[in-house]
Design a protein around this motif. Structure first.
Motif, PDB file in Angstrom:
ATOM      1  N   ALA A 234       0.835  -1.207   0.000  1.00 14.62           N
ATOM      2  CA  ALA A 234       0.000   0.000   0.000  1.00 14.62           C
ATOM      3  C   ALA A 234       0.870   1.259   0.000  1.00 14.62           C
ATOM      4  CB  ALA A 234      -0.930  -0.002   1.221  1.00 14.62           C
ATOM      5  N   ALA A 235       1.952   1.236   0.778  1.00 14.47           N
ATOM      6  CA  ALA A 235       2.867   2.386   0.808  1.00 14.47           C
ATOM      7  C   ALA A 235       3.555   2.563  -0.542  1.00 14.47           C
ATOM      8  CB  ALA A 235       3.901   2.207   1.913  1.00 14.47           C
ATOM      9  N   GLN A 236       3.890   1.454  -1.174  1.00 14.09           N
ATOM     10  CA  GLN A 236       4.526   1.525  -2.489  1.00 14.09           C
ATOM     11  C   GLN A 236       3.571   2.103  -3.531  1.00 14.09           C
ATOM     12  OE1 GLN A 236       5.277  -2.182  -4.533  1.00 14.09           O
ATOM     13  NE2 GLN A 236       7.066  -1.322  -5.562  1.00 14.09           N
ATOM     14  N   ILE A 237       2.334   1.656  -3.513  1.00 17.31           N
ATOM     15  CA  ILE A 237       1.341   2.161  -4.463  1.00 17.31           C
ATOM     16  C   ILE A 237       1.146   3.666  -4.276  1.00 17.31           C
ATOM     17  CG2 ILE A 237      -1.123   2.100  -5.053  1.00 17.31           C
ATOM     18  CD1 ILE A 237      -0.968  -0.972  -4.562  1.00 17.31           C
ATOM     19  N   ALA A 238       1.032   4.099  -3.032  1.00 18.01           N
ATOM     20  CA  ALA A 238       0.867   5.534  -2.753  1.00 18.01           C
ATOM     21  C   ALA A 238       2.082   6.318  -3.252  1.00 18.01           C
ATOM     22  CB  ALA A 238       0.657   5.763  -1.258  1.00 18.01           C
ATOM     23  N   PHE A 239       3.264   5.805  -3.007  1.00 20.32           N
ATOM     24  CA  PHE A 239       4.497   6.450  -3.462  1.00 20.32           C
ATOM     25  C   PHE A 239       4.522   6.555  -4.984  1.00 20.32           C
ATOM     26  CE2 PHE A 239       8.710   4.750  -5.048  1.00 20.32           C
ATOM     27  CZ  PHE A 239       9.325   5.974  -5.213  1.00 20.32           C
ATOM     28  N   LEU A 240       4.235   5.453  -5.670  1.00 21.56           N
ATOM     29  CA  LEU A 240       4.282   5.449  -7.134  1.00 21.56           C
ATOM     30  C   LEU A 240       3.244   6.394  -7.740  1.00 21.56           C
ATOM     31  CD1 LEU A 240       4.863   1.645  -7.798  1.00 21.56           C
ATOM     32  CD2 LEU A 240       6.535   3.515  -7.934  1.00 21.56           C
TER      33      LEU A 240
END
Length: 182
Positions: free
Chosen positions: A165-171
C-alpha cells in the motif's frame, strides 16, 4: 577587409524559438530526473523486498513441512538446520543494510521505512523464534514456538500488505504508472 564601426547584435532567424525549445527541453529533462530516480529506487527496493519475502516464505514452508525438526543427536542435520534458520536473519540483515543505503526522494520515505521495518522484523523476531524452534528439543515447547512462528508469519504477511500500500501511494504520487490488479 571591412571593419564594423557600430556594435549591432546579429539576429539569427528563429533563435528565440530555438532557445525556448532548448530551455523547455532542459526543464523537462531535469524534472524527469526525479522520476527516473524514483523509478530506479522502486526497482531496487522492490527487488530487495521480494528477496527477503521469498527467503522467509521458503523457510516457513520448510518449518511447516517439518524440515526444522532435527534431533540434536543427529549433529550434522541439526547443525545444518540451525545454520539455515540463522541464515534467514543474516541474509535479511545484509539486504536491509543495502536497502537502507538506497538514495530516495522524500516522497518514498513511508515506503522505505515500511520495507526496512519488514526486513527488521524478519531478522529480529521471526529468525529468533525459528532459531529457538530448532534448538528446542522438547516437542511441547516446540509446538508452542511453532504457533508463535505461525502468528509471526501472519503479522509479517499483514506488514507485506502495508508495504505494498505504501509503495502504491508512493508510485502514484511520483506519477509512475502501476497495475494494481496483481
Amino acid at each position: 577587409m571591412k571593419f564594423i564601426k557600430e556594435k549591432k547584435f546579429i539576429q539569427i532567424p528563429g533563435i528565440k524559438n530555438q532557445l525556448f525549445t532548448v530551455i523547455l527541453f532542459l526543464v523537462m529533462v531535469l524534472s524527469s530526473c526525479g522520476n527516473n530516480q524514483d523509478f530506479g529506487y522502486n526497482e531496487k527496493m522492490t527487488s530487495n523486498f521480494y528477496s527477503c519475502k521469498e527467503r522467509l516464505d521458503e523457510r516457513h514452508k520448510k518449518l511447516l513441512a517439518g524440515d526444522f525438526d532435527a534431533d540434536k543427536s543427529s549433529k550434522t542435520a541439526f547443525d545444518m538446520e540451525l545454520k539455515d534458520a540463522k541464515g534467514l536473519g543474516s541474509y535479511c540483515n545484509e539486504i536491509k543494510t543495502e536497502a537502507s543505503q538506497l538514495g530516495h526522494s522524500e516522497v518514498a520515505n513511508v515506503f522505505h521505512e515500511a520495507v526496512i521495518r519488514y526486513m527488521s522484523k524478519i531478522e529480529d523476531e521471526y529468525t529468533v523464534l525459528l532459531t529457538q524452534y530448532v534448538e528446542e528439543q522438547d516437542s511441547t515447547a516446540r509446538k508452542a514456538i511453532r504457533t508463535q512462528l505461525e502468528t509471526k508469519k501472519e503479522e509479517l504477511s499483514a506488514l507485506e500488505d502495508k508495504c505494498l500500500a505504501a509503495q502504491i501511494a508512493f508510485l502514484k504520487e511520483v506519477g509512475i504508472q502501476i497495475n494494481e490488479e496483481t
